[in-house]
Design an enzyme around this catalytic site. Structure first.
Site, PDB file in Angstrom:
ATOM      1  N   THR A 191      50.350  64.107  37.842  1.00  0.00           N
ATOM      2  CA  THR A 191      49.266  63.500  37.502  1.00  0.00           C
ATOM      3  C   THR A 191      47.870  63.707  38.366  1.00  0.00           C
ATOM      4  O   THR A 191      48.295  63.428  39.454  1.00  0.00           O
ATOM      5  CB  THR A 191      49.306  62.260  36.808  1.00  0.00           C
ATOM      6  OG1 THR A 191      50.317  62.169  35.686  1.00  0.00           O
ATOM      7  CG2 THR A 191      47.910  61.744  36.002  1.00  0.00           C
ATOM      8  N   GLY A 245      55.415  57.510  33.684  1.00  0.00           N
ATOM      9  CA  GLY A 245      54.432  57.128  32.514  1.00  0.00           C
ATOM     10  C   GLY A 245      55.039  56.210  31.689  1.00  0.00           C
ATOM     11  O   GLY A 245      54.388  55.016  31.311  1.00  0.00           O
TER      12      GLY A 245
END
Length: 331
Positions: A191, A245
């Protein structure tokens, strides 16, 4: 229907658009050495991002240094990595899911709490740009899958094959064993989250990813979820996350960190508490990485992670630095 028209028809107030003049200022010296493992002192304008994505913060600073908005800075900044074919965790060239499809997630949030997100988007090179279109051109916050893709085409985005030969070969090799085991600081390096404050003191954030390599089809992590992978409150500050996540979603991590700052914690203290909340829910499992970064209204920054190895970039008129993050575990 355009968002502004939708809001007006609903009887809500609309805010005027401020234009800012281009200003000239000196370009700071780039420092590729690592900074100290502590929180940076406040200064604005500032751009900050997860990991050592120096080209992304350089682009964001270019926008800020010219007097641009924090929204444009984070948008253009993360796009650098979406277009970077060497980065197999974001945008074109991202590693596919276990079926061989590259699916992208992104979200963006501005100073007025406007936000937009796309989830499981295929065939579009810049999901952050589509997320911004969702924010600005629709009454919605999130569009998913085929709906998000169709919206992108309607907005003039072109269809593109996102699976590069390199990522395809790695996926074909992975299929021989189909062993799904994320590697700390490698496969979880999935990310880019970016926060910025412009010369007016306004905060925006953006987050974009291709998600976990070889994930189950349809899996979405925290990155495009407002409050989990990214959150901005222009009165207080902003936070963004990287890593596994699912664990960030379970604690609504970025929102939590901003709320902790609202209660008086520094960005560093808030990031540390955010990680500790995740650790508390995983007492018998610590073989995964989470990294948070945060910024407050003054431009003070902080970062914290579970395992050593996470870094974050800061770019201000005092320099361009890759900062090692302090970690919960020391080895």
């Amino acid at each position: 229907m355009k968002r502004r028209k939708f809001i007006k028809n609903s009887g809500a107030l609309t805010a005027g658009i401020l234009t800012t003049p281009v200003i000239a200022s000196s370009t700071p010296k780039v420092n590729n050495e690592q900074g100290p493992i502590n929180a940076a002192k406040g200064t604005i304008p500032i751009a900050i991002c997860t990991w050592d994505f120096g080209n992304a913060t350089a682009k964001a600073w270019e926008v800020l240094n010219a007097g641009g908005s924090s929204l444009d800075a984070v948008h253009q900044g993360v796009m650098v990595e979406e277009d970077n074919l060497e980065n197999q965790t974001v945008g074109t060239g991202g590693r596919p899911d276990r079926d061989g499809n590259v699916t992208l997630d992104a979200c963006i949030m501005d100073k007025d709490a406007n936000c937009g997100a796309v989830l499981a988007l295929q065939n579009i090179a810049n999901p952050i740009s589509v997320a911004r279109k969702v924010m600005e051109e629709t009454p919605h916050v999130m569009l998913v899958g085929k709906g998000a893709e169709q919206f992108a085409y309607e907005q003039g985005f072109e269809k593109k094959n996102l699976l590069t030969e390199k990522s395809k070969k790695e996926w074909e090799e992975w299929k021989k064993t189909s062993n799904y085991k994320p590697i700390i600081n490698i496969e979880n390096h999935d990310t880019i989250g970016m926060l910025a404050i412009d010369k007016n003191g306004d905060i925006s954030g953006a987050c974009t990813t291709s998600g976990m390599a070889y994930k189950m089809a349809g899996r979405v992590g925290d990155s495009p979820i407002i409050g989990a992978g990214l959150y901005v409150d222009n009165e207080i500050g902003g936070a963004t996350a990287t890593g596994v996540g699912e664990e960030v979603v379970r604690t609504v991590g970025s929102f939590l960190i901003v709320e902790l700052m609202r209660q008086g914690k520094s960005p560093q203290e808030a990031c540390e508490e955010g990680v500790k909340r995740i650790i508390a829910k995983n007492k018998d499992k610590q073989d995964f990485q989470i990294g948070f970064i945060a910024i407050n209204k003054n431009g003070d920054t902080g970062a914290y992670c579970i395992h050593p190895g996470f870094t974050y970039r800061t770019y201000t008129d005092e320099g361009h630095i890759n900062n090692p993050s302090a970690s919960y575990l020391k080895s």
